[in-house]
Design an enzyme around this catalytic site. Sequence first.
Site, PDB file in Angstrom:
ATOM      1  N   HIS A  35       0.858  -1.187   0.000  1.00  0.00           N
ATOM      2  CA  HIS A  35       0.000   0.000   0.000  1.00  0.00           C
ATOM      3  C   HIS A  35       0.897   1.240   0.000  1.00  0.00           C
ATOM      4  O   HIS A  35       2.128   1.123  -0.122  1.00  0.00           O
ATOM      5  CB  HIS A  35      -0.948  -0.028   1.195  1.00  0.00           C
ATOM      6  CG  HIS A  35      -0.269  -0.280   2.511  1.00  0.00           C
ATOM      7  ND1 HIS A  35       0.691   0.560   3.025  1.00  0.00           N
ATOM      8  CD2 HIS A  35      -0.372  -1.309   3.389  1.00  0.00           C
ATOM      9  CE1 HIS A  35       1.113   0.088   4.180  1.00  0.00           C
ATOM     10  NE2 HIS A  35       0.492  -1.059   4.418  1.00  0.00           N
ATOM     11  N   HIS A  38       4.078   1.236   2.177  1.00  0.00           N
ATOM     12  CA  HIS A  38       5.225   0.553   1.563  1.00  0.00           C
ATOM     13  C   HIS A  38       5.811   1.414   0.432  1.00  0.00           C
ATOM     14  O   HIS A  38       7.026   1.488   0.259  1.00  0.00           O
ATOM     15  CB  HIS A  38       4.799  -0.795   0.974  1.00  0.00           C
ATOM     16  CG  HIS A  38       4.237  -1.764   1.962  1.00  0.00           C
ATOM     17  ND1 HIS A  38       2.906  -2.081   2.003  1.00  0.00           N
ATOM     18  CD2 HIS A  38       4.823  -2.492   2.946  1.00  0.00           C
ATOM     19  CE1 HIS A  38       2.692  -2.979   2.962  1.00  0.00           C
ATOM     20  NE2 HIS A  38       3.834  -3.243   3.549  1.00  0.00           N
ATOM     21  N   GLN A  62       7.382 -15.699  11.937  1.00  0.00           N
ATOM     22  CA  GLN A  62       7.002 -14.584  12.806  1.00  0.00           C
ATOM     23  C   GLN A  62       5.511 -14.584  13.148  1.00  0.00           C
ATOM     24  O   GLN A  62       5.036 -13.678  13.823  1.00  0.00           O
ATOM     25  CB  GLN A  62       7.398 -13.248  12.188  1.00  0.00           C
ATOM     26  CG  GLN A  62       6.565 -12.836  10.988  1.00  0.00           C
ATOM     27  CD  GLN A  62       7.172 -11.623  10.308  1.00  0.00           C
ATOM     28  OE1 GLN A  62       8.268 -11.692   9.749  1.00  0.00           O
ATOM     29  NE2 GLN A  62       6.490 -10.499  10.363  1.00  0.00           N
ATOM     30  N   GLY A 148       9.572   1.074   8.340  1.00  0.00           N
ATOM     31  CA  GLY A 148       8.560   2.052   8.733  1.00  0.00           C
ATOM     32  C   GLY A 148       8.538   2.282  10.232  1.00  0.00           C
ATOM     33  O   GLY A 148       8.664   1.343  11.026  1.00  0.00           O
TER      34      GLY A 148
END
Length: 285
Positions: A35, A38, A62, A148
């Site tokens: 999105h 990113h 994870q 991020g």
Amino acid sequence: MKEAFSSISGLRERLAPLRLAGKTIGFVPTMGALHAGHRRLLETARAETDTVVASIFVNPTQFDQKDDLDYYPRALAEDMALCRGAGVDFVFTPTAAEMYPRAQLTWVEAPALEEHLCGLGRPGHFRGVATVVAKLLNIVQPTYAYFGEKDAQQLAIIRRMVVDLNLPVSIVPVPTVREPDGLALSSRNKRLTPEERLLATALSRSLFAARDLAAQGETSVDRIVSAVKPMLSAIPQIRVEYFSVVDQETLQPVREIVSQVLFAGAIWLGNIRLIDNVTFAPQIG
Ligand code: AMP
């Protein structure tokens, strides 16, 4: 986009001569379902480096809940188009068998950074993240890797891992991209019902309200949390997993805001878990 690779050796062979020729490599690891958040990472890498590599890999190690792994959105054709639009040179799309050809016996862990925030509710999650990021950094060997701020605990753990393990890469944090109403972009937002989507803004609003109180001079974390937590707890559809104020680097809880802190929250709307955070640095003097 020039090429996509699913094999480690293919990607390495393509990157080696570029590295030898002195080209800088910018790397953006993702789990796909890309999105605008990113895209900001990819565009930042594009602006700052000669060669941009993105990886798309839904990392099984994870996920603490098998359901979450099974339902994690996948959209490879759209992801490739977004990468092309952002000027990515190479996309790495390994299979789980390529990344984990045999049982993983070696793990990267940072327990002191894991035992807070999301780590409490997701045992083993950050061990999986740190390990796959270490593997990807060793595969790509980038000059810069972009992460991020939206995933603040992940960023703190990776920054520390790179220092503690002397990994030859610079970690570049990228600010959180938000919807106009404040909701942080996330691949999981797609799974919210229209009603949940409206309620989801309460998370960013509560974090902004906490930061505003701190900016007005309130230093007591207890007072800030009691003032803003009802913005979440008053909504019956929302279950608050945590709403915390921690040191941005060590992730230790703080009682008084005297240095740079992270206001961070995790909520559940139905079976969707959303996280967000904002930072605040008091003016000293
Ligand atoms: P993911 O695909 O969720 O593992 O995320 C890949 C990278 O994109 C991570 O470094 C995330 O922190 C970053 N990211 C995800 N959402 C956002 C956002 N809304 N703004 C900025 N970066 C983001």
